[in-house]
Motif scaffolding. Sequence first.
Motif, short mmCIF file in Angstrom:
data_model
loop_
_atom_site.label_atom_id
_atom_site.label_comp_id
_atom_site.label_asym_id
_atom_site.label_seq_id
_atom_site.Cartn_x
_atom_site.Cartn_y
_atom_site.Cartn_z
N ALA A 1 -3.52 11.34 2.52
CA ALA A 1 -3.25 12.64 1.91
C ALA A 1 -3.02 12.44 0.42
CB ALA A 1 -2.02 13.28 2.55
N ILE A 2 -3.35 13.46 -0.36
CA ILE A 2 -3.13 13.46 -1.81
C ILE A 2 -2.17 14.60 -2.14
CG2 ILE A 2 -4.17 13.79 -4.08
CD1 ILE A 2 -6.80 12.68 -2.83
N GLY A 3 -1.04 14.24 -2.76
CA GLY A 3 -0.04 15.23 -3.14
C GLY A 3 1.27 14.54 -3.41
N PRO A 4 2.31 15.30 -3.78
CA PRO A 4 3.62 14.71 -4.00
C PRO A 4 4.46 14.71 -2.72
CG PRO A 4 3.65 16.97 -4.73
CD PRO A 4 2.25 16.71 -4.20
N THR A 5 5.40 13.76 -2.62
CA THR A 5 6.50 13.93 -1.68
C THR A 5 7.65 14.53 -2.47
OG1 THR A 5 7.31 11.69 -2.12
CG2 THR A 5 5.81 11.96 -0.25
N LEU A 6 8.65 15.07 -1.77
CA LEU A 6 9.78 15.67 -2.49
C LEU A 6 10.44 14.60 -3.35
CD1 LEU A 6 11.60 18.20 -0.20
CD2 LEU A 6 9.82 18.56 -1.87
N GLY A 7 10.74 14.98 -4.60
CA GLY A 7 11.31 14.03 -5.53
C GLY A 7 10.27 13.32 -6.37
N ARG B 1 -0.24 11.91 -5.80
CA ARG B 1 -0.81 10.58 -5.65
C ARG B 1 -1.40 10.45 -4.27
NH1 ARG B 1 3.97 6.15 -4.84
NH2 ARG B 1 2.12 4.92 -4.40
N LEU B 2 -2.17 9.40 -4.08
CA LEU B 2 -2.80 9.14 -2.80
C LEU B 2 -1.85 8.35 -1.91
CD1 LEU B 2 -5.27 8.98 -0.89
CD2 LEU B 2 -6.08 7.04 -2.24
N TYR B 3 -1.62 8.85 -0.69
CA TYR B 3 -0.76 8.18 0.29
C TYR B 3 -1.55 7.85 1.56
CZ TYR B 3 3.52 9.60 -2.22
OH TYR B 3 4.52 9.77 -3.14
N LEU B 4 -1.17 6.77 2.20
CA LEU B 4 -1.69 6.42 3.52
C LEU B 4 -0.69 6.89 4.57
CD1 LEU B 4 -2.90 2.77 2.83
CD2 LEU B 4 -4.27 4.85 2.89
N LEU B 5 -1.18 7.60 5.58
CA LEU B 5 -0.31 8.13 6.62
C LEU B 5 -0.35 7.29 7.89
CD1 LEU B 5 -1.05 11.94 6.17
CD2 LEU B 5 0.64 10.50 5.00
N GLN B 6 -1.48 6.68 8.17
CA GLN B 6 -1.56 5.75 9.30
C GLN B 6 -2.93 5.07 9.29
OE1 GLN B 6 -1.12 8.82 12.55
NE2 GLN B 6 -2.79 7.68 13.45
N LEU C 1 0.84 -1.19 0.00
CA LEU C 1 0.00 0.00 0.00
C LEU C 1 0.88 1.25 0.00
CD1 LEU C 1 -2.71 -1.30 2.47
CD2 LEU C 1 -2.84 -1.13 -0.01
N PRO C 2 0.35 2.38 -0.51
CA PRO C 2 1.19 3.57 -0.73
C PRO C 2 1.47 4.36 0.55
CG PRO C 2 -1.07 4.00 -1.42
CD PRO C 2 -1.03 2.56 -1.03
N VAL C 3 2.60 4.09 1.18
CA VAL C 3 3.02 4.74 2.41
C VAL C 3 4.28 5.56 2.13
CG1 VAL C 3 3.85 4.34 4.76
CG2 VAL C 3 2.03 2.90 3.83
N GLN D 1 9.05 10.39 9.00
CA GLN D 1 8.44 10.03 7.72
C GLN D 1 8.45 11.22 6.77
OE1 GLN D 1 4.27 8.95 8.16
NE2 GLN D 1 4.40 7.46 6.49
N ARG D 2 8.76 10.94 5.50
CA ARG D 2 8.74 12.01 4.50
C ARG D 2 7.35 12.63 4.42
NH1 ARG D 2 12.66 9.60 -0.29
NH2 ARG D 2 14.60 10.31 0.65
N MET D 3 7.31 13.95 4.35
CA MET D 3 6.04 14.66 4.28
C MET D 3 5.42 14.59 2.89
SD MET D 3 4.80 16.16 7.06
CE MET D 3 3.56 17.02 6.12
N VAL D 4 4.11 14.55 2.86
CA VAL D 4 3.35 14.73 1.63
C VAL D 4 2.92 16.20 1.57
CG1 VAL D 4 1.30 14.05 0.33
CG2 VAL D 4 2.50 12.37 1.74
#
Length: 375
Positions: free
Chosen positions: A321-327, A332-337, A53-55, A203-206
Amino acid sequence: GSGWMAIAASSRCSTEEEAMSPLIKPFSAIGLADRPLVGGKGASLGALQAAGLPVPEGVVLTTEAFAAFCASLPPAHAPARLAASLDPSELDRARRIAEEVAALFAAAPLPAAVDEALSFALSSLDPAGVGEPLAVRSSATSEDGAATSFAGLQETELWVRGREAVERAVRTAWASLYSAQSMLYRRHHRLEESDQSLAVVLQRMVAAEVAGVMFTVSPSTGDPSVVVIEACFGLGSALVGGEVTPDRFVVSKITGEVISRQISPKTHRHRPAAEGGVVLEAIPPPQCDQPTLDEARLGELLALARKIEALYGGPQDVEWAIGPTLGEGASRLYLLQSRPETVHTQRPRGEPLARPQARPFDHVFAVLGRREGRA
């Protein structure tokens, strides 16, 4: 992940075993069985990543690091001993102890091994040393269980940049295990202080354009056939902190149909501050009245809700959250917890989902009201 292994290979740690020390663990090396070492949040993030899953990438400064730090403190100020001496009614004394612990944790030097582990963690997440923004999240060993929920009792700091700021946030997270609210909560539930420990997730921020929470069961009615999604513009901290009224969507798990949608005026959002941290800014019209999620994103969230609930075998409370991480160029859609849903599951067992009605049709209206989120 591959980034972690590349850093491990190029570091002064000569073997993989040394790189994977008990003080620091990447998400790729942990799972649900590692709760005693990485806390509830860390264990869940490892399990989500292992399930594909997208973490966002992250590491955990483990409970071993916390124990090493606490062991370096003067015995007379051992926080576990002070907390264990509290009575649940001693609010003023709990506040004094919390202030003493916070001051001690802020000033005490880090043991050398813990200092090195923190440096290693930062080099894995920010290899160029540019101050990549991180989320620093506490991860207690007793949090997020089915019987008790520590949500909101420990600290999370967002958009933390640079070694000094990250170390300060880690110390704040450690001290939050001994906040007045946390200590009194444990005393009320008669939890043993000797069993308590805390890891810290880095954790890298979104860079969230939209963020929110998702319940895989209705928190108000317990209906397991729906997913309830709340969303706001910007970082999810505005929603969690109650500073905005979110959009609310109720989606059928069975058909995928959007049963109910409530689009709220979202007058403000949290966005990253240039120097680190977050700021509240106004959202101008007409954007503030626009929906946060379209049908495609709702479909993505529904698919993830089904996978997460199947993974854990029970209702979940999910942050996303929906957005990019740096790089990452694209959003995209990410799961934070993800943690067990406790609002409905802690409802007394004898309390009925439906109550007797005077007329047969009243049952129909009651069900419709629940489905639309009004009951």
